[in-house]
Motif scaffolding. Sequence first.
Motif, PDB file in Angstrom:
ATOM      1  N   ARG A   1       0.847  -1.197   0.000  1.00 58.41           N
ATOM      2  CA  ARG A   1       0.000   0.000   0.000  1.00 58.41           C
ATOM      3  C   ARG A   1       0.880   1.245   0.000  1.00 58.41           C
ATOM      4  NH1 ARG A   1      -5.286   1.055   3.753  1.00 58.41           N
ATOM      5  NH2 ARG A   1      -6.050  -0.546   2.318  1.00 58.41           N
ATOM      6  N   ARG A   2       0.428   2.262  -0.756  1.00 53.94           N
ATOM      7  CA  ARG A   2       1.140   3.540  -0.798  1.00 53.94           C
ATOM      8  C   ARG A   2       0.680   4.438   0.353  1.00 53.94           C
ATOM      9  NH1 ARG A   2       3.845   4.023  -5.635  1.00 53.94           N
ATOM     10  NH2 ARG A   2       3.174   2.554  -7.244  1.00 53.94           N
ATOM     11  N   ASP A   3       1.580   5.321   0.780  1.00 48.82           N
ATOM     12  CA  ASP A   3       1.198   6.292   1.797  1.00 48.82           C
ATOM     13  C   ASP A   3       0.569   7.515   1.132  1.00 48.82           C
ATOM     14  OD1 ASP A   3       3.268   7.881   0.777  1.00 48.82           O
ATOM     15  OD2 ASP A   3       4.673   7.370   2.370  1.00 48.82           O
ATOM     16  N   SER A   4       0.231   8.517   1.916  1.00 48.36           N
ATOM     17  CA  SER A   4      -0.454   9.691   1.385  1.00 48.36           C
ATOM     18  C   SER A   4       0.447  10.532   0.480  1.00 48.36           C
ATOM     19  CB  SER A   4      -0.975  10.559   2.534  1.00 48.36           C
ATOM     20  OG  SER A   4       0.079  10.948   3.387  1.00 48.36           O
ATOM     21  N   PHE A   5       1.756  10.242   0.493  1.00 48.21           N
ATOM     22  CA  PHE A   5       2.691  10.939  -0.392  1.00 48.21           C
ATOM     23  C   PHE A   5       2.936  10.166  -1.686  1.00 48.21           C
ATOM     24  CE2 PHE A   5       3.792  12.087   3.998  1.00 48.21           C
ATOM     25  CZ  PHE A   5       3.619  13.462   3.929  1.00 48.21           C
ATOM     26  N   GLY A   6       2.243   9.047  -1.848  1.00 43.11           N
ATOM     27  CA  GLY A   6       2.361   8.264  -3.069  1.00 43.11           C
ATOM     28  C   GLY A   6       3.493   7.261  -3.073  1.00 43.11           C
ATOM     29  N   LYS A   7       4.168   7.080  -1.947  1.00 42.70           N
ATOM     30  CA  LYS A   7       5.279   6.130  -1.883  1.00 42.70           C
ATOM     31  C   LYS A   7       4.793   4.773  -1.378  1.00 42.70           C
ATOM     32  CE  LYS A   7       8.936   9.537  -1.148  1.00 42.70           C
ATOM     33  NZ  LYS A   7      10.083   9.930  -0.305  1.00 42.70           N
ATOM     34  N   MET A   8       5.363   3.703  -1.955  1.00 45.31           N
ATOM     35  CA  MET A   8       5.011   2.363  -1.505  1.00 45.31           C
ATOM     36  C   MET A   8       5.605   2.171  -0.105  1.00 45.31           C
ATOM     37  SD  MET A   8       3.179  -0.008  -2.761  1.00 45.31           S
ATOM     38  CE  MET A   8       3.267   0.079  -4.552  1.00 45.31           C
ATOM     39  N   ARG A   9       4.775   2.237   0.907  1.00 42.48           N
ATOM     40  CA  ARG A   9       5.266   2.406   2.279  1.00 42.48           C
ATOM     41  C   ARG A   9       4.852   1.292   3.233  1.00 42.48           C
ATOM     42  NH1 ARG A   9       9.361   5.176   3.769  1.00 42.48           N
ATOM     43  NH2 ARG A   9       8.660   6.965   2.536  1.00 42.48           N
ATOM     44  N   MET A  10       3.886   0.438   2.836  1.00 40.81           N
ATOM     45  CA  MET A  10       3.370  -0.562   3.770  1.00 40.81           C
ATOM     46  C   MET A  10       3.218  -1.910   3.088  1.00 40.81           C
ATOM     47  SD  MET A  10       0.428   1.905   5.370  1.00 40.81           S
ATOM     48  CE  MET A  10       0.377   2.989   3.935  1.00 40.81           C
ATOM     49  N   ALA A  11       3.361  -2.961   3.883  1.00 42.21           N
ATOM     50  CA  ALA A  11       3.162  -4.319   3.367  1.00 42.21           C
ATOM     51  C   ALA A  11       2.409  -5.138   4.407  1.00 42.21           C
ATOM     52  CB  ALA A  11       4.494  -4.978   3.040  1.00 42.21           C
ATOM     53  N   ARG A  12       1.583  -6.052   3.905  1.00 38.37           N
ATOM     54  CA  ARG A  12       0.893  -7.001   4.786  1.00 38.37           C
ATOM     55  C   ARG A  12       0.945  -8.380   4.143  1.00 38.37           C
ATOM     56  NH1 ARG A  12      -2.708  -9.817   3.085  1.00 38.37           N
ATOM     57  NH2 ARG A  12      -4.596  -8.514   2.976  1.00 38.37           N
ATOM     58  N   ALA A  13       1.329  -9.396   4.918  1.00 34.69           N
ATOM     59  CA  ALA A  13       1.384 -10.754   4.412  1.00 34.69           C
ATOM     60  C   ALA A  13       0.767 -11.699   5.451  1.00 34.69           C
ATOM     61  CB  ALA A  13       2.824 -11.159   4.109  1.00 34.69           C
ATOM     62  N   ILE A  14       0.333 -12.864   4.989  1.00 36.55           N
ATOM     63  CA  ILE A  14      -0.353 -13.830   5.844  1.00 36.55           C
ATOM     64  C   ILE A  14       0.475 -15.100   5.921  1.00 36.55           C
ATOM     65  CG2 ILE A  14      -2.450 -15.210   6.144  1.00 36.55           C
ATOM     66  CD1 ILE A  14      -3.957 -13.019   4.610  1.00 36.55           C
ATOM     67  N   LEU A  15       0.634 -15.636   7.135  1.00 38.38           N
ATOM     68  CA  LEU A  15       1.389 -16.872   7.321  1.00 38.38           C
ATOM     69  C   LEU A  15       0.596 -18.046   6.745  1.00 38.38           C
ATOM     70  CD1 LEU A  15       3.934 -18.147   8.613  1.00 38.38           C
ATOM     71  CD2 LEU A  15       2.558 -18.518  10.674  1.00 38.38           C
ATOM     72  N   GLN A  16       1.252 -18.812   5.876  1.00 37.27           N
ATOM     73  CA  GLN A  16       0.584 -19.947   5.261  1.00 37.27           C
ATOM     74  C   GLN A  16       0.304 -21.044   6.284  1.00 37.27           C
ATOM     75  OE1 GLN A  16       2.886 -21.293   1.912  1.00 37.27           O
ATOM     76  NE2 GLN A  16       2.873 -19.304   0.893  1.00 37.27           N
TER      77      GLN A  16
END
Length: 285
Positions: A270-285
């Motif tokens: 996900r990008r932040d409010s400045f347009g930079k790719m700033r966040m990640a979310r992953a799920i444990l298999q």
Amino acid sequence: MRYGDLWRKLEPVYGEREAQAVVRTVLDDGFGLSLAEVLSGGMDGVDGDRLRSVMQRLMAGEPVQYVLGRARFRDRMFGVKPGVLIPRPETGELCQWVIDEETKKKNKKSGNEPLELLDVGTGSGCIAVSLALEMDGAQVAAIDVSPDALAIARDNAQQLGAQVDFRLADILADDGEWPGERRFDIIVSNPPYICLKEQKAMARNVVAYEPHLALFVPDDNPLLFYRAIARKTRRWLKPGGRLYFEINPPYARRLRAMLKEEGFDNCRMRRDSFGKMRMARAILQ
């Protein structure tokens, strides 16, 4: 001294717009004066000696949050001092993403089991405290390698009325006994991610006054902390548990590939409010 006089003193250090923003922060958070009050002559009762001391430190390049000893984060005031990262708005966006996603999941779930949440590298405690206060019924723990940072985080939790279990732990070291049998639904982290080669592009006052940022990650191992966290959280997360990161934008693709290698799936960026790719979310298999 007038508002215009104050920001012009700081203009050589910060530039015009940032100097104005810094002075507004000083007057609001440090002296309880709104800009409207200042412009209408509300500075007559200000402690001149204290204001001059504050201005001298700002002119030397010290970040305003360290000068005041506090920083605003998600509409709360957190105590900060050199040795902990000054909370940034982007980190608040990471918190909001966690809250939004987990609220949706909770609404679809039956039962009243509390969410178990861990903040890795808590610093001032801004993530852990915010999530403890804003996620109803969540049981929040937080770890950091620095005893000084934990002291600040504990004080922030106490001042703001948050229940957080703070522990001393080094994510790069052996596990030891913690967390024992405890397993988490959610792990969140904003770990060190600035590479040595990026130091030159950073503001002089940030490098000088945020000492923990001296913990730059090696240029040839930009995912050092991310990989260590991913490997340990495979054992610390419940099956299907979620791992949230604040990330360094240039390494987003490499991070996604690493998480897959370490047994995580459904990685979203996900990008932040400045347009930079700033966040990640992953799920444990």
